[in-house]
Scaffold this motif. Sequence first.
Motif, PDB file in Angstrom:
ATOM      1  N   UNK A 319       0.831  -1.207   0.000  1.00  0.00           N
ATOM      2  CA  UNK A 319       0.000   0.000   0.000  1.00  0.00           C
ATOM      3  C   UNK A 319       0.870   1.263   0.000  1.00  0.00           C
ATOM      4  N   UNK A 320       0.355   2.294  -0.668  1.00  0.00           N
ATOM      5  CA  UNK A 320       1.038   3.585  -0.652  1.00  0.00           C
ATOM      6  C   UNK A 320       1.148   4.102   0.780  1.00  0.00           C
ATOM      7  N   UNK A 321       2.307   4.659   1.106  1.00  0.00           N
ATOM      8  CA  UNK A 321       2.510   5.236   2.430  1.00  0.00           C
ATOM      9  C   UNK A 321       3.022   4.267   3.467  1.00  0.00           C
ATOM     10  N   UNK A 322       3.219   3.005   3.089  1.00  0.00           N
ATOM     11  CA  UNK A 322       3.701   2.010   4.046  1.00  0.00           C
ATOM     12  C   UNK A 322       5.010   1.400   3.560  1.00  0.00           C
ATOM     13  N   UNK A 323       5.989   1.346   4.452  1.00  0.00           N
ATOM     14  CA  UNK A 323       7.263   0.708   4.155  1.00  0.00           C
ATOM     15  C   UNK A 323       7.799   0.108   5.434  1.00  0.00           C
ATOM     16  N   UNK A 324       8.154  -1.161   5.379  1.00  0.00           N
ATOM     17  CA  UNK A 324       8.675  -1.827   6.580  1.00  0.00           C
ATOM     18  C   UNK A 324       8.194  -3.259   6.660  1.00  0.00           C
ATOM     19  N   UNK A 325       8.132  -3.785   7.888  1.00  0.00           N
ATOM     20  CA  UNK A 325       7.696  -5.159   8.109  1.00  0.00           C
ATOM     21  C   UNK A 325       6.225  -5.305   7.717  1.00  0.00           C
ATOM     22  N   UNK A 344       0.358 -15.289   0.037  1.00  0.00           N
ATOM     23  CA  UNK A 344       1.232 -14.237   0.553  1.00  0.00           C
ATOM     24  C   UNK A 344       2.664 -14.732   0.411  1.00  0.00           C
ATOM     25  N   UNK A 345       3.534 -13.907  -0.182  1.00  0.00           N
ATOM     26  CA  UNK A 345       4.848 -14.377  -0.591  1.00  0.00           C
ATOM     27  C   UNK A 345       5.877 -14.467   0.534  1.00  0.00           C
ATOM     28  N   UNK A 346       5.623 -13.786   1.639  1.00  0.00           N
ATOM     29  CA  UNK A 346       6.561 -13.887   2.757  1.00  0.00           C
ATOM     30  C   UNK A 346       7.764 -12.975   2.658  1.00  0.00           C
ATOM     31  N   UNK A 347       7.653 -11.915   1.872  1.00  0.00           N
ATOM     32  CA  UNK A 347       8.746 -10.945   1.791  1.00  0.00           C
ATOM     33  C   UNK A 347       8.861 -10.196   3.115  1.00  0.00           C
ATOM     34  N   UNK A 348      10.088  -9.893   3.486  1.00  0.00           N
ATOM     35  CA  UNK A 348      10.334  -9.310   4.808  1.00  0.00           C
ATOM     36  C   UNK A 348      10.088  -7.808   4.865  1.00  0.00           C
ATOM     37  N   UNK A 356       3.416  -8.284  -3.203  1.00  0.00           N
ATOM     38  CA  UNK A 356       3.504  -8.953  -1.906  1.00  0.00           C
ATOM     39  C   UNK A 356       2.710 -10.253  -1.867  1.00  0.00           C
ATOM     40  N   UNK A 357       1.822 -10.448  -2.833  1.00  0.00           N
ATOM     41  CA  UNK A 357       1.016 -11.658  -2.872  1.00  0.00           C
ATOM     42  C   UNK A 357       0.014 -11.577  -4.001  1.00  0.00           C
ATOM     43  N   UNK A 358      -0.888 -12.539  -4.040  1.00  0.00           N
ATOM     44  CA  UNK A 358      -1.986 -12.479  -5.011  1.00  0.00           C
ATOM     45  C   UNK A 358      -3.165 -13.285  -4.500  1.00  0.00           C
ATOM     46  N   UNK A 382      -1.901  -4.801   2.359  1.00  0.00           N
ATOM     47  CA  UNK A 382      -0.583  -5.039   2.938  1.00  0.00           C
ATOM     48  C   UNK A 382      -0.065  -3.717   3.453  1.00  0.00           C
ATOM     49  N   UNK A 383       0.021  -3.592   4.778  1.00  0.00           N
ATOM     50  CA  UNK A 383       0.547  -2.392   5.408  1.00  0.00           C
ATOM     51  C   UNK A 383       1.812  -2.771   6.173  1.00  0.00           C
ATOM     52  N   UNK A 384       2.351  -1.864   6.965  1.00  0.00           N
ATOM     53  CA  UNK A 384       3.555  -2.178   7.732  1.00  0.00           C
ATOM     54  C   UNK A 384       3.309  -1.896   9.209  1.00  0.00           C
ATOM     55  N   UNK A 385       4.121  -2.568  10.024  1.00  0.00           N
ATOM     56  CA  UNK A 385       4.014  -2.378  11.480  1.00  0.00           C
ATOM     57  C   UNK A 385       4.442  -0.979  11.878  1.00  0.00           C
TER      58      UNK A 385
END
Length: 385
Positions: A319-325, A344-348, A356-358, A382-385
């Motif tokens: 998602x736009x605006x999210x970067x990280x775990x 979900x692909x499991x990218x870190x 990130x998935x489909x 998909x967002x980040x912590x």
Amino acid sequence: MHDIISKKVGIIGGGQLGKMLVSEAAKMGIYTIVLDPDKDSAAACLANKKIIASFDNRAALLKLAKEVDVLTCEFEHISTEALKYLESKGFTVYPPAEKLEIVQNKFNQKVELKKHGIPVGDFLKVHGIEGIKDAIKIFNYPIMLKTSIGAYDGKGNSIIRCEEDIEKAFMELGGNADSIYVEKFIPFVKEISVLCCGGINDEVVVYPIAENIHKDSILYETSVPAMISDAQRNNAIEIARKVYRILGSVGMLCVEMFLTRSGDLLVNEVAPRPHNSGHYTIEGCITSQFENHIRAVIGLPLGKTNLIMPTVMRNILGEDGFKGTPVTMGAYEALAIGGVRLHIYGKKETKPKRKMGHITITASTLDKAREKADKAHKIIKIISK
């Protein structure tokens, strides 16, 4: 009788395509080793063993080759010089370096296809901004400026609609006069892809034709069967088989095509590996593209490619605006919709527009599958912590 199931497969590249290859290999008890520079690559958690090294590291590639029976690649941007070195030592690599070298340079790929009579759009090699201007005099606006090497997921393409776009597009693609070329803009009606898989005995199977929708040059949706005429379908399959004879070897090959307003088909790009537009085959076909690729490289008979049900696949991007775990939101609600399958692909790390998935949706009709896809795709984030 030789037990080919005991063969070990080395996969160069540990992304989501590598992960899905490993998953299919594991179902058949086939031992896999993945080589990737990222110790936390998507495929690393499933492979029997991982080697952490760059894709041009000859020592690491030699180590991998010595531990397996056959090598294959999950993407094409690998040092062909390193692969040639392995081949010179007697190791088997699919696709072979000679084929990969042609395909990984998109300009050379187009030249090779045109030389063999494959229908492609008009294109020209250019050098710098003045060369782009000269091409515009021939093709007129708009034109597509592309990098010939290393482009994927929307990177490496830029559309030029007016004079003000020229320098901006050139700099966006790295400002390297030696690696760019232009293509005449094709006002296509549909974009389709044809997936082929070849075995070591020259057997070639073809999957149901997929219809693709891109947003920002990134694949958004694949739907199958493609809504095209029988004549167009037969023509697409014939073209794809010809391309396979030119650029294919053993394993999967994806041929992307444009259907023009006049009803002609033009080949856009070729990828000698499992492809994003073939993800639908996991739930949608009798044998997925990943299983058939593994079957092919170890010498097993290829599986049937029949479509089980109409299928829609949608990519899930960061998602736009999210970067990280990464954190997956909405999985429960999306999976409550009948026919929805989540990958979900499991990218870190997540970042905007990263795959990130489909999700895959099967239903009795394409309309029903797309209706469910619309609901599920709005829920999954998909967002980040």
